[in-house]
Scaffold this motif. Sequence first.
Motif, PDB file in Angstrom:
ATOM      1  N   VAL A 369     -29.871  -6.194  -1.522  1.00  0.00           N
ATOM      2  CA  VAL A 369     -30.084  -7.751  -1.054  1.00  0.00           C
ATOM      3  C   VAL A 369     -29.638  -8.565  -2.081  1.00  0.00           C
ATOM      4  O   VAL A 369     -29.756  -9.629  -1.788  1.00  0.00           O
ATOM      5  CB  VAL A 369     -31.776  -7.255  -1.874  1.00  0.00           C
ATOM      6  N   PRO A 370     -29.474  -8.684  -3.585  1.00  0.00           N
ATOM      7  CA  PRO A 370     -28.910  -9.440  -4.178  1.00  0.00           C
ATOM      8  C   PRO A 370     -28.189 -10.155  -3.038  1.00  0.00           C
ATOM      9  O   PRO A 370     -27.596 -11.646  -3.075  1.00  0.00           O
ATOM     10  CB  PRO A 370     -28.305  -8.610  -5.100  1.00  0.00           C
ATOM     11  N   ASP A 371     -26.918  -9.624  -2.284  1.00  0.00           N
ATOM     12  CA  ASP A 371     -25.535 -10.042  -1.821  1.00  0.00           C
ATOM     13  C   ASP A 371     -26.538 -10.902  -0.684  1.00  0.00           C
ATOM     14  O   ASP A 371     -25.989 -12.084  -0.319  1.00  0.00           O
ATOM     15  CB  ASP A 371     -24.714  -9.041  -1.059  1.00  0.00           C
ATOM     16  N   ARG A 372     -27.110 -10.321  -0.327  1.00  0.00           N
ATOM     17  CA  ARG A 372     -28.202 -10.643   1.051  1.00  0.00           C
ATOM     18  C   ARG A 372     -28.306 -12.593   0.615  1.00  0.00           C
ATOM     19  O   ARG A 372     -28.572 -13.782   0.771  1.00  0.00           O
ATOM     20  CB  ARG A 372     -28.671  -9.910   1.999  1.00  0.00           C
ATOM     21  N   VAL A 373     -29.367 -12.333  -0.344  1.00  0.00           N
ATOM     22  CA  VAL A 373     -29.832 -13.394  -1.116  1.00  0.00           C
ATOM     23  C   VAL A 373     -28.796 -14.114  -1.321  1.00  0.00           C
ATOM     24  O   VAL A 373     -28.976 -15.554  -0.872  1.00  0.00           O
ATOM     25  CB  VAL A 373     -31.300 -13.388  -2.166  1.00  0.00           C
ATOM     26  N   GLU A 374     -28.399 -14.098  -1.930  1.00  0.00           N
ATOM     27  CA  GLU A 374     -26.043 -15.225  -2.114  1.00  0.00           C
ATOM     28  C   GLU A 374     -26.023 -16.224  -1.154  1.00  0.00           C
ATOM     29  O   GLU A 374     -26.017 -16.816  -1.701  1.00  0.00           O
ATOM     30  CB  GLU A 374     -25.603 -14.052  -3.335  1.00  0.00           C
ATOM     31  N   HIS A 375     -25.630 -14.941  -0.401  1.00  0.00           N
ATOM     32  CA  HIS A 375     -24.958 -15.718   1.147  1.00  0.00           C
ATOM     33  C   HIS A 375     -26.263 -16.579   1.371  1.00  0.00           C
ATOM     34  O   HIS A 375     -25.994 -17.794   1.879  1.00  0.00           O
ATOM     35  CB  HIS A 375     -25.228 -14.570   1.743  1.00  0.00           C
ATOM     36  N   LEU A 376     -27.411 -16.202   1.102  1.00  0.00           N
ATOM     37  CA  LEU A 376     -28.455 -17.638   1.776  1.00  0.00           C
ATOM     38  C   LEU A 376     -28.193 -18.525   1.353  1.00  0.00           C
ATOM     39  O   LEU A 376     -29.026 -19.565   1.536  1.00  0.00           O
ATOM     40  CB  LEU A 376     -29.719 -16.971   2.712  1.00  0.00           C
ATOM     41  N   VAL A 377     -28.564 -18.421  -0.227  1.00  0.00           N
ATOM     42  CA  VAL A 377     -28.710 -19.253  -1.563  1.00  0.00           C
ATOM     43  C   VAL A 377     -27.183 -19.846  -0.931  1.00  0.00           C
ATOM     44  O   VAL A 377     -27.418 -21.226  -0.684  1.00  0.00           O
ATOM     45  CB  VAL A 377     -28.373 -18.838  -2.654  1.00  0.00           C
ATOM     46  N   ALA A 378     -26.224 -20.036   0.128  1.00  0.00           N
ATOM     47  CA  ALA A 378     -24.636 -20.450  -0.487  1.00  0.00           C
ATOM     48  C   ALA A 378     -24.819 -21.610   0.754  1.00  0.00           C
ATOM     49  O   ALA A 378     -24.401 -22.143   0.792  1.00  0.00           O
ATOM     50  CB  ALA A 378     -23.843 -19.069  -0.459  1.00  0.00           C
ATOM     51  N   LEU A 379     -25.160 -20.364   1.760  1.00  0.00           N
ATOM     52  CA  LEU A 379     -25.737 -21.389   3.466  1.00  0.00           C
ATOM     53  C   LEU A 379     -26.691 -22.136   3.000  1.00  0.00           C
ATOM     54  O   LEU A 379     -26.240 -23.333   3.592  1.00  0.00           O
ATOM     55  CB  LEU A 379     -26.322 -20.597   4.294  1.00  0.00           C
ATOM     56  N   ASN A 380     -27.811 -22.443   2.438  1.00  0.00           N
ATOM     57  CA  ASN A 380     -28.192 -23.597   1.546  1.00  0.00           C
ATOM     58  C   ASN A 380     -27.886 -24.518   1.475  1.00  0.00           C
ATOM     59  O   ASN A 380     -27.902 -25.886   1.379  1.00  0.00           O
ATOM     60  CB  ASN A 380     -29.856 -23.454   1.034  1.00  0.00           C
ATOM     61  N   ALA A 381     -27.192 -23.745  -0.209  1.00  0.00           N
ATOM     62  CA  ALA A 381     -26.359 -25.147  -0.146  1.00  0.00           C
ATOM     63  C   ALA A 381     -24.662 -25.916  -0.031  1.00  0.00           C
ATOM     64  O   ALA A 381     -24.069 -26.856   0.126  1.00  0.00           O
ATOM     65  CB  ALA A 381     -25.557 -24.635  -1.590  1.00  0.00           C
ATOM     66  N   ALA A 382     -24.078 -25.248   1.342  1.00  0.00           N
ATOM     67  CA  ALA A 382     -23.267 -25.545   1.606  1.00  0.00           C
ATOM     68  C   ALA A 382     -24.185 -26.980   2.800  1.00  0.00           C
ATOM     69  O   ALA A 382     -23.696 -27.773   3.283  1.00  0.00           O
ATOM     70  CB  ALA A 382     -22.929 -24.837   2.922  1.00  0.00           C
ATOM     71  N   SER A 383     -25.350 -26.389   3.465  1.00  0.00           N
ATOM     72  CA  SER A 383     -26.523 -27.130   4.092  1.00  0.00           C
ATOM     73  C   SER A 383     -26.087 -28.330   3.116  1.00  0.00           C
ATOM     74  O   SER A 383     -26.129 -29.601   4.215  1.00  0.00           O
ATOM     75  CB  SER A 383     -27.304 -26.750   4.844  1.00  0.00           C
ATOM     76  N   ARG A 384     -27.284 -28.332   2.134  1.00  0.00           N
ATOM     77  CA  ARG A 384     -27.048 -30.076   1.352  1.00  0.00           C
ATOM     78  C   ARG A 384     -26.065 -29.846   0.992  1.00  0.00           C
ATOM     79  O   ARG A 384     -26.010 -31.541   0.937  1.00  0.00           O
ATOM     80  CB  ARG A 384     -28.471 -29.568   0.016  1.00  0.00           C
ATOM     81  N   PHE A 385     -25.073 -29.222   0.841  1.00  0.00           N
ATOM     82  CA  PHE A 385     -23.315 -30.154   0.778  1.00  0.00           C
ATOM     83  C   PHE A 385     -23.252 -30.892   1.950  1.00  0.00           C
ATOM     84  O   PHE A 385     -23.042 -32.820   1.374  1.00  0.00           O
ATOM     85  CB  PHE A 385     -22.524 -29.422   0.004  1.00  0.00           C
ATOM     86  N   ARG A 386     -22.872 -30.705   2.650  1.00  0.00           N
ATOM     87  CA  ARG A 386     -22.751 -31.701   4.278  1.00  0.00           C
ATOM     88  C   ARG A 386     -23.495 -32.900   4.343  1.00  0.00           C
ATOM     89  O   ARG A 386     -23.121 -33.467   4.100  1.00  0.00           O
ATOM     90  CB  ARG A 386     -23.387 -30.374   5.416  1.00  0.00           C
ATOM     91  N   GLU A 387     -24.632 -32.757   3.814  1.00  0.00           N
ATOM     92  CA  GLU A 387     -25.466 -34.033   3.525  1.00  0.00           C
ATOM     93  C   GLU A 387     -25.045 -35.081   2.863  1.00  0.00           C
ATOM     94  O   GLU A 387     -25.048 -36.029   3.064  1.00  0.00           O
ATOM     95  CB  GLU A 387     -27.013 -33.450   3.430  1.00  0.00           C
ATOM     96  N   ARG A 388     -24.653 -34.305   1.865  1.00  0.00           N
ATOM     97  CA  ARG A 388     -24.074 -35.528   0.328  1.00  0.00           C
ATOM     98  C   ARG A 388     -22.540 -35.739   0.922  1.00  0.00           C
ATOM     99  O   ARG A 388     -22.422 -36.804  -0.044  1.00  0.00           O
ATOM    100  CB  ARG A 388     -23.949 -35.379  -0.418  1.00  0.00           C
ATOM    101  N   LEU A 389     -22.328 -35.401   2.277  1.00  0.00           N
ATOM    102  CA  LEU A 389     -20.605 -35.565   2.273  1.00  0.00           C
ATOM    103  C   LEU A 389     -20.811 -36.519   3.820  1.00  0.00           C
ATOM    104  O   LEU A 389     -19.763 -37.381   3.933  1.00  0.00           O
ATOM    105  CB  LEU A 389     -20.009 -34.253   3.011  1.00  0.00           C
ATOM    106  N   LEU A 390     -21.374 -36.819   4.360  1.00  0.00           N
ATOM    107  CA  LEU A 390     -21.519 -37.099   5.664  1.00  0.00           C
ATOM    108  C   LEU A 390     -21.026 -38.763   5.674  1.00  0.00           C
ATOM    109  O   LEU A 390     -20.774 -38.918   6.250  1.00  0.00           O
ATOM    110  CB  LEU A 390     -22.630 -37.329   7.062  1.00  0.00           C
ATOM    111  N   VAL A 391     -22.088 -39.577   4.870  1.00  0.00           N
ATOM    112  CA  VAL A 391     -22.544 -41.015   4.078  1.00  0.00           C
ATOM    113  C   VAL A 391     -20.682 -41.251   3.888  1.00  0.00           C
ATOM    114  O   VAL A 391     -19.982 -42.190   4.077  1.00  0.00           O
ATOM    115  CB  VAL A 391     -23.279 -41.151   3.380  1.00  0.00           C
ATOM    116  N   PRO A 392     -20.194 -40.610   2.676  1.00  0.00           N
ATOM    117  CA  PRO A 392     -18.981 -41.325   1.834  1.00  0.00           C
ATOM    118  C   PRO A 392     -17.782 -40.939   3.085  1.00  0.00           C
ATOM    119  O   PRO A 392     -17.198 -41.811   2.988  1.00  0.00           O
ATOM    120  CB  PRO A 392     -18.825 -39.864   0.680  1.00  0.00           C
TER     121      PRO A 392
END
Length: 755
Positions: A369-392
């Motif tokens: 469970v901790p590993d799966r939760v960590e993976h899902l947190v990372a997927l969200n973080a990657a998505s949010r990071f992409r939103e910050r990368l798009l315009v620059p």
Amino acid sequence: MIRRSALLALALGVLGVALGASPASTQPAGRPEPVRRLLVISVPGLTWADVEDHDLPHLERFFDGAALADLAPRGVSPRSGPGDAYLTISAGARATTERTIDGQVLALDEQSSGSAAGDIFARRTGISPDGDYVSLAWPALVRRNDSQPYDAVLGLLATTLDEAGVSLAAIGNADGTDSVGASYERQVGLAAADEDGVVADGALGEDLSVQDPTRPFGRRVDLDQVVAALRSRWADGADRQVVVVEASDLARTMRYRTMVGPARYRELWADALAEADELVGRLLDEVDDERDAVMVVAPYNLVGDRDLTAVALRGPGVEPGYLRSASTQRAGFLTLVDIAPTILDRLDIERPVEMEGRPAEVTSSERSVPDRVEHLVALNAASRFRERLLVPTTTAAVVVLALVLAAAVALHVGGRDPRWRGLLRFTALADLALLPWSYLARGFPLEDLGAGFYWAFVVVGAVASAAAAVALGRATSRPRLPLILVLSFMALVLVGDVTTGSRLSLSAAFGYSPTGNSRLYGISNYSYGQLATAACLLGALLAGRGRLPRARPAAVGLLVATLVVLGVPKWGSDVGGVLAFTPAILVFAVVLWHWRIRVRTVVASVVATAVAITAFGFLDLARPPEERAHLGRLFERVGDEGLGPLFSIMERKLLANLRVSTSSLWVAAIPIALAFWLYLVRGPGRPIQALRHRLPTLGAGLAAAFVAAVLGSLVNDSGAIVGGVASLVLSASLLVLLLEPVPADPAPVSGGAGP
């Protein structure tokens, strides 16, 4: 030749390393066993980061035997409020709301403005309600959604369950205000409302909360009352039930955020999470694990900027792992429209065709469970990071293009200093190479490594690619080879990624993200603009190799192969790309062979496009329902409902097209490219004539790229972004050709033909 092979091998190796950086292996997806009863626990605002950061023992025990996913809580807008979210659940399709009145779900005898709610409802609708609660805002909600191009049937979930003999109840009350007057925040009742706006069974009154001056709006959930409300329904003898229970303190706390400071809000949120966790534990005590299923879902989030929320499913036949659906095509992701179809599927009830979403399936995983939760947190973080990368990243590519084109025009007019010509040509190649390197960067955990690593990786990669391409061109005395290599590299990255699961495109700057896009698979609209334009130009360069036997048929074959990549459901699954690129291929052939354009040529183009779409559609329809992409699902709906869904999608894409076309910096690339084209056509010495003299087949590539870009901008919901991306690739490539070293008296390429 050896050096070219080495470069290609290096590119393939980098792509392979990046593609290998994928999530942990999982088992094939499967649908869980049907059950008789389903408890849906709504935990508004809960994210997997909350699960990591707080002690939530009851939720963690639940997740241990559950399948988990990130939820994209989007309705009509990317960020839903409570009314949007619960209406979307009720319809199984994207829905919107009237936020000032959507919480007015009152008991029939409850007084409002001196009248009983049942009487007010009857006056407004002409319906005598026969349930426990009514939505006084229902006529306004229906009217609001009728004006949207999503064909949402509000209340469809409750109506479908009722027709199958399954009862549906809603429990929760998020009322609360620090102002004078009543506050009705009972949006959870909308999830259980039928198509008339009547909630047949529920507990939504103020008795579900008690006064507590230390909590938001001075109220908190009465756990005993909520559990008693569930118990009275869960144990009444009926064995076909769905009950939706809201942890309403979470909803109250999110609304209170604007009234307190950040530190105080964190304290209140931690308290609300702890109480929600206790509520979950007590609710789970009422569940029979052998016959009942439980879904925990956070349908909306009012805090943060479009973060993904949590969803989990546990019950008979559900193995620990991840959830996915045909809507997302990815393990670990669901969308809000999938909740209602999942509820029906768990009870073995057929999904109405009007529901946009698809049932969740389980992809098993041996991760803890901790590993799966960590993976899902990372997927969200990657998505949010992409939103910050798009315009620059967009800004960098477009600004470099504008500067290099302006400098090149000035130097070309002056005709001085070949060293500057080489530098500008090199910079244009690097600007082109920046695009594929932005995808390759997704082979690394950018959200952990940071923006500095991303820019270093992309810039160094782009410069190294341009340098290697120029060096190979000089070593082989082939000035056109650098452009061929860079365009081929661009196409190779995109095709290689899409045919191996589109791992690089997920959360790439020019890919797609679950926080910003409704589709998470196949060729993105940004990728289409690159691939289509690169293919057209490479086709023109290949066709111009007159010494090669059958160079022109091979060039057309290259474009057809690109169409296959775009259209195959398991790969590109790009309906708009097929619609735009099929005519582009025909235009390429017409210009290449000097065919006259007649009415039958236009008819043939339309027929070929229809045949291509139909073929790819039936290919998708032949796949299992849980694997069908959006084209196959559209064919399903057209077969069941007629052409209405098709027209709705066309309207939706047009509205999105107009909205996006006025808000993206990519649109600026279009006038920049047009100004450069005007110089090529009208400038001193008519530079375009010299280009076409050196490469007579260039006209075919330019015409095809223009058609692919214009039609791609018209039929895709990204609008002029497609044209902007294509403009960058096209104008940068023309600049490279314009500044390439040529003999003093260049001769046309033998065997070529062009307009």
